[in-house]
Design a protein around this motif. Structure first.
Motif: not given
Length: 303
Positions: A63-68
């Motif tokens: 989730r963190e990566v896809f929100a970057m």
């Protein structure tokens, strides 16, 4: 009965299985063994605690990566560069192979092949130096000629669109010659009687290429296309990193440089593993999809 037949078959061809031992061992140790590290993508990896001692975080890292914003940009650039590479670099070896195959002067053909193969063996670091010497804005050979004629220098390496053109041209120069080897090997398997029959029917050179050479290369073209589509989400690190710079980062920043920046420079190994796993899964989907589509097209052509 089946087990007995298998044992008898193994005893008869044990030499062939012995030859397979080292390749299988290599893949087991260096390809399948490291897959254990994939679980880092689901843990808050701590270098001192190790893989097993790190805390499970589930899909939080994804989730963190896809929100970057940087991940979205690098994913877009990766797909864009690979798609353009597929359109420009994929046909180049095929065209070169057909041209070399049609050459009748043997010594000229061998010299041409050698010259075309050489760039593949040159390190990307050296190629980067050559690129700056040829395409540099201030001291590049091309811009020295352009400015001496009274024109403005062309920003091959500092303007995004010009850099994209340079990136593609350098890629073709580096890879096209080596790619011709596969096509030339396939061309040697074409039955010469087909060309002789075409000569009797009065077919010209281009007609023979269109009706005999290219159809004979269809299985090879499809196989290489499937491999290329499988690498659509993956991209080499050296080429965009060495040729790219901060002025063109909007285009040159790709997933491999993102992993290097985040995983190596910043030490966020979980994020880097998530991106790597994402590339692997999407690449697998591309390969399976391309393989399925090629089989469907082959079935339709038969019908």
């Amino acid at each position: 009965m089946i087990a007995l037949n298998a044992i008898l078959y193994f005893k008869r061809y044990w030499q062939m299985y012995a030859l397979l031992f080292l390749p299988v061992l290599y893949f087991a140790i260096f390809k399948y063994g490291p897959m254990y590290g994939i679980i880092i993508a689901f843990k808050d990896f701590n270098f001192f605690q190790g893989i097993n001692g790190s805390e499970w975080i589930g899909l939080d890292a994804f989730r963190e990566v896809f929100a970057m914003p940087d991940f979205t940009k690098t994913l877009r650039n990766t797909l864009m560069l690979n798609l353009l590479d597929l359109m420009v670099s994929f046909p180049a070896p095929l065209i070169l192979a057909v041209m070399l195959y049609e050459l009748k002067i043997t010594w000229f053909k061998k010299i041409s092949q050698t010259i075309l193969y050489i760039p593949h063996f040159i390190s990307w670091v050296i190629i980067g130096g050559i690129v700056y010497q040829v395409f540099g804005t201030q001291s590049g050979m091309i811009n020295n000629i352009v400015t001496s004629m009274g024109f403005d220098a062309i920003p091959f390496l500092t303007d995004k669109n010009d850099w994209l053109f340079t990136y593609l041209i350098v890629g073709v120069w580096q890879s096209a010659g080596w790619g011709t080897i596969i096509y030339l090997a396939a061309l040697t398997g074409i039955n010469r009687e087909l060309f002789e029959a075409a000569d009797v029917d009065g077919a010209g050179r281009f007609r023979k290429i269109w009706s005999i050479t290219l159809p004979s290369l269809k299985p090879t073209i499809v196989t290489l296309l499937i491999i290329s589509l499988g690498n659509m989400i993956a991209i080499g690190f050296e080429r965009p990193y060495i040729i790219g710079n901060t002025s063109v980062r909007d285009y040159s920043d790709v997933l491999s440089t993102f992993v290097y920046r985040v995983g190596i420079e910043s030490g966020q190994y979980t994020i880097a593993t998530v991106v790597g796993l994402f590339q692997a899964v999407v690449g697998l989907v591309f390969v399976l999809g391309a393989n399925y589509a090629s089989k469907k097209l082959a079935d339709q052509s038969i019908l």
